[in-house]
Design an enzyme around this catalytic site. Structure first.
Site, PDB file in Angstrom:
ATOM      1  N   THR A 295       0.766  -1.179  -0.151  1.00 19.01           N
ATOM      2  CA  THR A 295       0.086  -0.079   0.091  1.00 19.01           C
ATOM      3  C   THR A 295       0.890   1.170   0.094  1.00 19.01           C
ATOM      4  OG1 THR A 295      -1.866   1.128   1.242  1.00 19.01           O
ATOM      5  CG2 THR A 295      -0.318   0.042   2.423  1.00 19.01           C
ATOM      6  N   LYS A 299       3.808   1.238  -3.712  1.00 21.57           N
ATOM      7  CA  LYS A 299       3.399   0.524  -4.980  1.00 21.57           C
ATOM      8  C   LYS A 299       3.996   0.514  -6.102  1.00 21.57           C
ATOM      9  CE  LYS A 299      -1.467   0.315  -3.282  1.00 21.57           C
ATOM     10  NZ  LYS A 299      -2.979   0.611  -3.744  1.00 21.57           N
ATOM     11  N   GLY A 361      -5.433  12.680  -7.500  1.00 19.28           N
ATOM     12  CA  GLY A 361      -4.046  12.008  -7.193  1.00 19.28           C
ATOM     13  C   GLY A 361      -3.205  11.335  -8.283  1.00 19.28           C
ATOM     14  N   ALA A 362      -1.896  11.138  -8.030  1.00 17.55           N
ATOM     15  CA  ALA A 362      -1.390  10.550  -9.324  1.00 17.55           C
ATOM     16  C   ALA A 362      -0.392   9.425  -8.627  1.00 17.55           C
ATOM     17  CB  ALA A 362      -0.611  11.436 -10.065  1.00 17.55           C
ATOM     18  N   GLY A 363      -0.621   8.815  -7.439  1.00 21.25           N
ATOM     19  CA  GLY A 363       0.188   7.707  -6.863  1.00 21.25           C
ATOM     20  C   GLY A 363       0.021   6.486  -7.553  1.00 21.25           C
TER      21      GLY A 363
END
Length: 496
Positions: A295, A299, A361-363
């Site tokens: 998590t 990732k 978001g961009a994770g």
């Protein structure tokens, strides 16, 4: 070495409250530790009768402040308290303290003789509340002076690597009794896997926040037994888990351990917090972990440590599941499958065709969600505080991108039919919406938007509460967790 025991640390200010705690947790525990240093002053005078009242083996502990306790009155008065508790020993050993905890540097011959004369075992303890013990095996070997004493070492790890090193050191102690634990959140695996770490017992404390010792890493006996099935773990138990940072909130252990129990698989799923993906991977290799969930924020970084990845990981650029098959580490992504199922269930749609979707978001999680949105036929715009990250993700799937702020309100409104919140903002939040816990604090909902927040703790996040008050339909990420977990569990079961 026998199977490890669950010890409940009694942390209440009165004997009556401590006895009530024993009754509350009796079915989960094997023994208790009476923390005399935490008792009110007048309550300390009645401790001699405590073992007969408790009806369970008891450890007598009067912990000094230097060792993490609250006793500060000096060694002379502490010695008198020990003497009072051990005096007038009964021929019925169940009415005496079964153990007494004397620190390594606390050596009073009369007290030691009194304990040994009536069958009270001495736990000889050493604590380092700030640092790891690098020479753990050497330290324990030096402390194994007498068969009547059980050496105990507790320390504060700085990184997960310290816990990995502890495991390697403890593999030298299969035929002796000793107590070891790494404190703090990093040390949780040493408490759940006390048997694997060759520890005589695992310390726990009450779940009540005022009485809990969570600051040094304690969990409660009910969690240890009902979630992690502590007493059922043995030398052949396979280990699975979840890693991330800070990893404060996760429901995955309850889900996966429940599945293992239901399908009668001898396995346990544990959290192992790691600031770096490399440390998590080394920990998994050291303990021969068969598979683990990944998590925030690992990732993406975990991929470089793997030998193989599936097509979804390659397409998404993020991995949330790692499987160890005979030493070959393979990465999978089940987030996209779990999200697709959960989102369609929430919206009542069969696909996302003709829908404009805002991805916040961009994770690593956003990457899997963007992949799913593309697969479902949706058009999307990625909004992120760091514009370059938004651009990189958007261009991978042919989406638009924009910065996450007031300057992008109009574009956000255009793509607001479905808003998917993929960041960790709001996780664990207990206050109303503000800039620290709501990534869209600047955006006024019209009531027509559907909001899907992948956070599931708390059940209603600040952004969800604010959107709901505006008339929006909202959903948290628990269904996604459940559905992606089902995919993970199928992978876990395939490990031989």
């Amino acid at each position: 070495m026998s199977k490890p025991l669950i010890c409940l640390c009694l942390t209440a200010p009165t004997v009556a409250e401590d006895l009530a705690l024993i009754e509350k947790y009796r079915k989960y525990i094997d023994l208790v530790e009476l923390r005399v240093d935490l008792l009110d002053d007048d309550e300390r005078l009645t401790i001699r009768d405590f073992p007969s009242q408790a009806g369970i083996p008891c450890i007598l502990t009067i912990r000094r402040t230097v060792d993490g306790g609250q006793y500060s009155e000096g060694e002379a008065s502490r010695s008198m308290l020990f003497a009072r508790a051990l005096a007038f020993a009964s021929e019925d050993k169940q009415k005496n303290f079964a153990y007494v905890d004397f620190e390594e540097d606390f050596r009073i011959s009369s007290l030691q003789d009194a304990a040994m004369a009536y069958g009270t075992k001495i736990i000889r303890s050493f604590h380092d509340m700030k640092n790891p013990v690098a020479n753990l095996a050497e330290k324990l070997q030096a402390m194994h002076e007498s068969p009547y004493e059980i050496p105990k070492v507790a320390f504060m790890p700085h990184t997960l690597k310290d816990v990995s090193n502890m495991y390697l050191e403890m593999q030298k102690f299969h035929d002796s009794n000793q107590i070891v634990c790494a404190m703090g959140a990093l040390g949780l695996p040493t408490r759940i896997l006390a048997g694997k770490f060759n520890s005589y017992l695992s310390y726990t404390s009450p779940e009540d926040l005022e009485l809990s010792l969570t600051d040094i890493g304690h969990t409660d006996p009910k969690t240890l037994e009902e979630i992690y099935h502590f007493h059922e773990l043995n030398e052949t138990t396979q280990i699975f888990g979840i890693t991330g940072f800070p990893l404060k909130y996760t429901s995955s252990p309850g889900l996966h351990n429940g599945n293992f129990k239901r399908e009668r698989i001898n396995a346990v799923y544990i959290p192992f917090k790691a600031e770096k993906a490399s440390e998590a991977f080394e920990f998994a290799k050291t303990l021969d972990i068969k598979g683990f969930s990944v998590t925030i924020p690992h990732k993406e970084d975990i991929i470089k440590h793997l030998q193989r990845t599936d097509k979804k990981v390659d397409a998404i650029g993020a991995c949330n599941t790692v499987i160890n098959e005979n030493g070959i580490w393979t990465g999978y992504n089940t987030d996209c499958t779990g999200f697709s199922k959960a989102l369609l269930e929430f919206t009542g749609l069969k696909n996302l065709k003709k829908k404009k979707v805002a991805i916040i978001g961009a994770g690593g999680a956003a990457k899997a969600i963007a992949f799913a949105v593309k697969e479902l036929g949706g058009k999307a715009c990625v909004f992120n505080r760091t514009l370059t990250k938004a651009r990189m993700l958007a261009e991978r799937f042919g989406f638009k991108y924009a910065s996450l702020g007031l300057e992008s309100v109009e574009l956000l409104r255009e793509y607001s039919e479905i808003i998917i919140q993929t960041t960790s903002k709001g996780m664990g939040a207990t206050t109303v919406s503000d800039e620290t816990n709501d990534p869209l604090w600047f955006f006024d909902f019209s009531g027509e938007e559907m909001i899907y927040d992948i956070v599931y703790e708390p059940e209603v996040t600040p952004i969800m509460a604010r959107a709901q008050n505006s008339g929006c339909r909202v959903q948290n990420g628990y269904a996604m967790l459940k559905y992606q977990g089902e995919e993970q569990f199928r992978l876990f079961k395939s490990v031989k």
